[in-house]
Design a protein around this motif. Structure first.
Motif, short mmCIF file in Angstrom:
data_model
loop_
_atom_site.label_atom_id
_atom_site.label_comp_id
_atom_site.label_asym_id
_atom_site.label_seq_id
_atom_site.Cartn_x
_atom_site.Cartn_y
_atom_site.Cartn_z
N TYR A 177 0.85 -1.20 0.00
CA TYR A 177 0.00 0.00 0.00
C TYR A 177 0.88 1.24 0.00
O TYR A 177 1.93 1.27 0.66
CB TYR A 177 -0.88 0.03 1.25
N GLN A 199 -12.05 9.91 5.03
CA GLN A 199 -11.60 9.46 6.32
C GLN A 199 -12.77 8.87 7.08
O GLN A 199 -13.84 9.44 7.15
CB GLN A 199 -11.00 10.63 7.12
N GLN A 228 -2.29 15.86 9.52
CA GLN A 228 -3.39 14.99 9.09
C GLN A 228 -3.01 13.52 9.25
O GLN A 228 -1.85 13.18 9.44
CB GLN A 228 -3.72 15.26 7.61
N GLY A 229 -4.01 12.66 9.15
CA GLY A 229 -3.75 11.24 9.12
C GLY A 229 -3.37 10.82 7.71
O GLY A 229 -3.63 11.53 6.74
N PRO A 230 -2.75 9.66 7.57
CA PRO A 230 -2.41 9.17 6.23
C PRO A 230 -3.65 8.95 5.38
O PRO A 230 -4.70 8.55 5.88
CB PRO A 230 -1.70 7.84 6.52
N GLU A 231 -3.51 9.21 4.07
CA GLU A 231 -4.60 8.98 3.13
C GLU A 231 -4.14 7.97 2.08
O GLU A 231 -3.05 8.07 1.54
CB GLU A 231 -5.01 10.29 2.47
N PHE A 232 -5.00 7.06 1.79
CA PHE A 232 -4.72 5.97 0.86
C PHE A 232 -4.48 6.49 -0.55
O PHE A 232 -5.18 7.38 -1.04
CB PHE A 232 -5.90 5.00 0.86
N GLY A 277 6.25 12.16 13.15
CA GLY A 277 5.67 12.30 11.82
C GLY A 277 6.18 11.33 10.79
O GLY A 277 6.07 11.60 9.59
N ARG A 324 -7.85 -1.16 2.39
CA ARG A 324 -7.15 0.10 2.64
C ARG A 324 -7.60 0.67 3.97
O ARG A 324 -8.77 0.57 4.35
CB ARG A 324 -7.45 1.09 1.52
N LEU A 325 -6.66 1.28 4.67
CA LEU A 325 -6.93 1.87 5.96
C LEU A 325 -7.40 3.31 5.79
O LEU A 325 -6.82 4.06 5.01
CB LEU A 325 -5.69 1.84 6.84
N PHE A 333 -3.31 7.30 16.12
CA PHE A 333 -4.36 7.30 15.10
C PHE A 333 -5.20 6.06 15.22
O PHE A 333 -4.68 4.96 15.42
CB PHE A 333 -3.75 7.31 13.69
N TYR A 383 0.43 5.37 1.01
CA TYR A 383 -0.38 6.41 1.63
C TYR A 383 0.39 7.71 1.56
O TYR A 383 1.61 7.74 1.46
CB TYR A 383 -0.65 6.07 3.11
N SER A 436 -7.64 3.98 -6.67
CA SER A 436 -8.64 5.04 -6.59
C SER A 436 -8.19 6.22 -5.76
O SER A 436 -8.80 7.30 -5.83
CB SER A 436 -9.95 4.48 -6.04
N VAL A 442 4.57 13.50 3.50
CA VAL A 442 5.30 12.27 3.78
C VAL A 442 4.58 11.13 3.06
O VAL A 442 3.36 10.96 3.23
CB VAL A 442 5.38 11.98 5.28
N GLN A 500 0.67 11.48 3.68
CA GLN A 500 0.29 12.17 4.91
C GLN A 500 0.75 13.62 4.86
O GLN A 500 1.94 13.90 4.81
CB GLN A 500 0.90 11.47 6.12
N LEU A 535 4.38 4.55 10.97
CA LEU A 535 3.37 4.19 11.95
C LEU A 535 3.63 2.80 12.49
O LEU A 535 4.02 1.89 11.76
CB LEU A 535 1.97 4.21 11.32
N PHE A 547 -7.70 6.58 8.05
CA PHE A 547 -7.22 7.11 9.31
C PHE A 547 -7.95 8.38 9.70
O PHE A 547 -8.41 9.15 8.85
CB PHE A 547 -5.73 7.46 9.20
N GLY A 548 -7.99 8.63 10.98
CA GLY A 548 -8.44 9.91 11.49
C GLY A 548 -7.27 10.88 11.53
O GLY A 548 -6.17 10.58 11.05
N LYS A 549 -7.51 12.04 12.12
CA LYS A 549 -6.50 13.10 12.13
C LYS A 549 -5.45 12.89 13.21
O LYS A 549 -4.39 13.50 13.16
CB LYS A 549 -7.16 14.46 12.30
N GLY A 550 -5.73 12.08 14.18
CA GLY A 550 -4.74 11.77 15.19
C GLY A 550 -4.82 12.62 16.43
O GLY A 550 -5.34 13.74 16.42
N LEU A 592 4.08 7.27 2.69
CA LEU A 592 4.26 6.07 3.49
C LEU A 592 3.90 4.84 2.68
O LEU A 592 2.94 4.82 1.93
CB LEU A 592 3.35 6.13 4.73
#
Lengths: 114, 110
Positions: free
Chosen positions: A33, B2, A41-45, B40, B97-98, B88, A35, A58, A89, A37, B43, B100-103, A91
């Motif tokens: 995968y 999210q 914010q949190g990581p986004e796919f 940062g 796929r994961l 998170f 992602y 997608s 970043v 970031q 994870l 995630f929230g904002k943390g 990931l």
């Protein structure tokens, strides 16, 4: 064994340039995968590979982004004509199968587009 | 989009105290996972709780899940300076796929 590794750890480039980010998953992991970031914010796919094929792309934001995994192991995320908004970043994670197994993350590549 | 959404907290606690953070999600889930992130970067998977579980422990971590309220909490007991990190929650969407929230940022003061 070794975990997920990513190179480079940091990449600074100029707007409009092309960059490649590499991910070495855990040996034997078939699922990989990517992602992204952004700060705070949190990581986004972005994209998911099962073996050599992209099973789900997608999350790629536009056609400047492309990823490959030609031999089902190492993957490369490619960004063309970079923009300042691509700074983040990136990931990579891998898991042994796609069925809700734990995803193991690499340390990430911090991309800065000037 | 999210799915996991933590209460946007920045916790600052003394070493030895407990830290609690919450997460809510929107869709049906099979499981919910918590991750920790230092500085940062990468994870680290902490714990996974399945939808048919209400509580799970792992060392100093305690996770609860309330599927009726679509919420989860992570409790870190007897915090240490090394627990300073962002935490998170994440849910699994299609194709594993994961989301995630904002943390939550947790700072443990020695």
């Amino acid at each position: 064994g070794a975990g997920v590794s990513q190179t480079p750890s940091n990449k600074v480039t100029e707007k409009g340039k092309y960059v490649e980010l590499r991910c070495d998953p855990i040996s034997g992991h078939t699922a990989l995968y990517w992602y992204r970031q952004s700060l705070g914010q949190g990581p986004e796919f972005l994209i998911y590979f099962q073996g050599t094929g992209a099973a789900d792309d997608s999350g790629l934001p536009n056609d400047r982004f492309f990823a490959v995994r030609p031999e089902g192991s190492v993957s490369t995320l490619k960004i063309q004509r970079t923009e300042r908004g691509d700074s983040a970043v990136y990931l990579c994670a891998s898991s042994s199968t796609s069925r809700e197994d734990t995803q193991y993350f690499g340390p990430g590549t911090r991309l800065t587009v000037l | 989009s999210q799915q996991g959404e933590e209460d946007p907290q920045a916790l600052s606690i003394q070493e030895g105290e407990n830290a609690t953070m919450n997460c809510s999600y929107k869709t049906s889930i099979n499981n919910l996972q918590w991750y920790r992130q230092n500085s940062g970067r990468g994870l680290v998977h902490l714990i996974l709780i399945r939808s048919n579980e209400r509580e799970k422990h792992s060392g100093r971590l305690r996770v609860t899940l309330d599927t009726s309220k679509k919420s989860s909490s992570l409790l870190i007991t007897a915090s240490r300076a090394a627990d300073t990190a962002s935490y998170f929650c994440a849910t699994i969407q299609g194709n594993n796929r994961l989301a995630f929230g904002k943390g939550n940022q947790v700072v443990v003061i020695p």
